[in-house]
Design a protein around this motif. Structure first.
Motif, PDB file in Angstrom:
ATOM      1  N   THR A 198      -0.860   7.271   0.082  1.00  0.00           N
ATOM      2  CA  THR A 198      -1.326   6.245   0.518  1.00  0.00           C
ATOM      3  C   THR A 198      -2.686   5.877   0.643  1.00  0.00           C
ATOM      4  OG1 THR A 198       0.461   7.515   2.606  1.00  0.00           O
ATOM      5  CG2 THR A 198      -1.735   6.300   3.104  1.00  0.00           C
ATOM      6  N   VAL A 199      -3.823   6.336   0.921  1.00  0.00           N
ATOM      7  CA  VAL A 199      -4.927   5.919   0.823  1.00  0.00           C
ATOM      8  C   VAL A 199      -4.886   5.356  -0.576  1.00  0.00           C
ATOM      9  CG1 VAL A 199      -6.945   7.304  -0.210  1.00  0.00           C
ATOM     10  CG2 VAL A 199      -5.771   8.819   1.574  1.00  0.00           C
ATOM     11  N   ASN A 206      -2.890   3.410  -1.653  1.00  0.00           N
ATOM     12  CA  ASN A 206      -2.411   2.116  -1.952  1.00  0.00           C
ATOM     13  C   ASN A 206      -3.610   0.741  -0.516  1.00  0.00           C
ATOM     14  OD1 ASN A 206      -0.520   2.382  -3.669  1.00  0.00           O
ATOM     15  ND2 ASN A 206       1.049   3.371  -1.840  1.00  0.00           N
ATOM     16  N   ASN A 207      -3.769   1.728   0.485  1.00  0.00           N
ATOM     17  CA  ASN A 207      -4.458   1.193   1.301  1.00  0.00           C
ATOM     18  C   ASN A 207      -5.982   0.637   1.403  1.00  0.00           C
ATOM     19  OD1 ASN A 207      -2.421   1.754   3.106  1.00  0.00           O
ATOM     20  ND2 ASN A 207      -3.286   3.816   4.160  1.00  0.00           N
ATOM     21  N   GLU A 208      -6.692   1.732   0.044  1.00  0.00           N
ATOM     22  CA  GLU A 208      -7.798   0.779  -0.929  1.00  0.00           C
ATOM     23  C   GLU A 208      -7.675   0.000  -2.120  1.00  0.00           C
ATOM     24  OE1 GLU A 208     -10.169   5.463  -0.867  1.00  0.00           O
ATOM     25  OE2 GLU A 208      -9.331   4.830  -2.477  1.00  0.00           O
TER      26      GLU A 208
END
Length: 357
Positions: free
Chosen positions: A103-104, A106-108
């Motif tokens: 998640t981290v 992909n969000n970055e």
């Protein structure tokens, strides 16, 4: 006693020290393998342990690659990450961290970011782990100073659990021989698994001088041995219980590392950086040569004892009753505090970057 069944590797806190070396190595790989970008960048982290630091290393590597792609206007590659440690490592803990990690990541990143695939490869890195020429980058932090076995013929080391100034010459030679054999084997195995032009970044605890009984290499373990000897004197532990305890580690000096790399011949040594870290990783004071007061030394001693307990406890519990282990490390913390109040001895660390010929 089969060491692979009781040991698991322990990561260190050298992330900020390693970043420039990782960046340099990845740039070198990119120059040797232009086709990697836009395809798949294959990474292995050897001796990964099961802490949050494990995925932090992967995160750092991905960030470096992604930044390079943005600078060169290249499509980011896919990432194949293999996490390796011994069979007893808690891989389930790592797997439970993966959803948040994905998640981290992909969000970055933007839509051009290539997907990342993480898997576990259990086994000893002193043997083969991967297919021929299947890796671009190998990373290992605070693992290669662990030996594949306790050196042979060191039964005359008395109550010492590692090398000390009172160790007979054959003990020093046995430890040195075992490290040279193991590190040579490590390089040979990786030379078969890494693509030509691929790289390795290795960080380990070493020693600052040629003398293997140097203070920055041996004091920590001398004090742990002293805790055990004191308990023998008080009748809490039998001498026969501690005399077979020997730590399967070796802290090499720079010259030894260079010589083994040169003699094995598969890799060129790009860089070897040395740096010091306090025994207590929470201690940010690198100015004073001793702890400033008793309260400070007690805190640092207790924290350092906890760190070393995570590393050494599996080896002690093979010989000692679990009911006395707490007492061993309580005493150890006090001895560490007493030492730090007089002299702040620090870990001597080596970070090595290599390129496959």
């Amino acid at each position: 006693m089969v060491l692979e069944n009781i040991l698991c590797m322990n990561t260190g806190n050298s992330d900020t020290k390693e970043l420039p070396i990782l960046t340099h190595s990845i740039k070198a790989i990119a120059n040797n393998h232009d086709t990697v970008f836009g395809q798949c960048f294959r990474i292995a982290d050897l001796g990964c342990s099961s802490s949050k630091n494990t995925l932090l290393v992967v995160h750092n590597i991905i960030n470096i690659v992604h930044q390079m792609c943005e600078e060169k206007n290249l499509k980011a590659p896919q990432f194949q990450v293999s996490l390796n440690d011994l069979f007893g490592n808690d891989f389930n803990t790592l797997f439970k961290m993966l959803p948040d990690f994905y998640t981290v990541i992909n969000n970055e990143k933007d839509e051009s970011f290539g997907p990342c695939f993480v898997s576990a490869i259990p086994g000893s890195f002193y043997g083969r782990l991967f297919p021929d020429q299947s890796l671009h980058l190998v990373h290992s932090s605070y693992s290669i100073h662990w030996l594949s076995q306790i050196p042979e013929g060191i039964e005359n080391n008395g109550s010492n659990i590692y090398i000390t100034k009172t160790s007979p010459p054959n003990v020093l030679q046995a430890y040195r021989k075992q490290f040279h054999s193991d590190f040579t084997k490590f390089l040979q195995m990786r030379s078969e698994e890494i693509v030509p032009g691929g790289g390795m970044v290795l960080t380990c605890i070493g020693r600052s001088i040629v003398d293997p009984t140097s203070e920055d290499s041996c004091t920590l373990f001398e004090l742990l041995a002293q805790s055990l000897v004191d308990m023998v004197k008080e009748g809490m532990v039998r001498e026969s219980d501690i005399s077979p305890i020997h730590l399967p580690i070796y802290h090499p000096c720079q010259e030894e590392v260079r010589n083994v790399i040169q003699n094995e011949g598969s890799f060129s040594l790009d860089n070897l950086v040395v740096f010091r870290l306090n025994w207590d990783p929470n201690d940010n004071d690198f100015i004073n040569t001793n702890d400033v007061n008793n309260e400070t030394s007690q805190r640092h001693g207790e924290n350092a004892s906890k760190i070393l307990r995570a590393v050494t406890e599996p080896l002690l519990t093979c010989r000692l009753k679990k009911s006395i282990i707490d007492e061993v490390y309580k005493r150890y913390g006090k001895l560490l505090a007493k030492h730090l109040a007089q002299k702040k001895t620090r870990h001597f660390n080596l970070s090595i970057s290599l390129t496959k010929k």
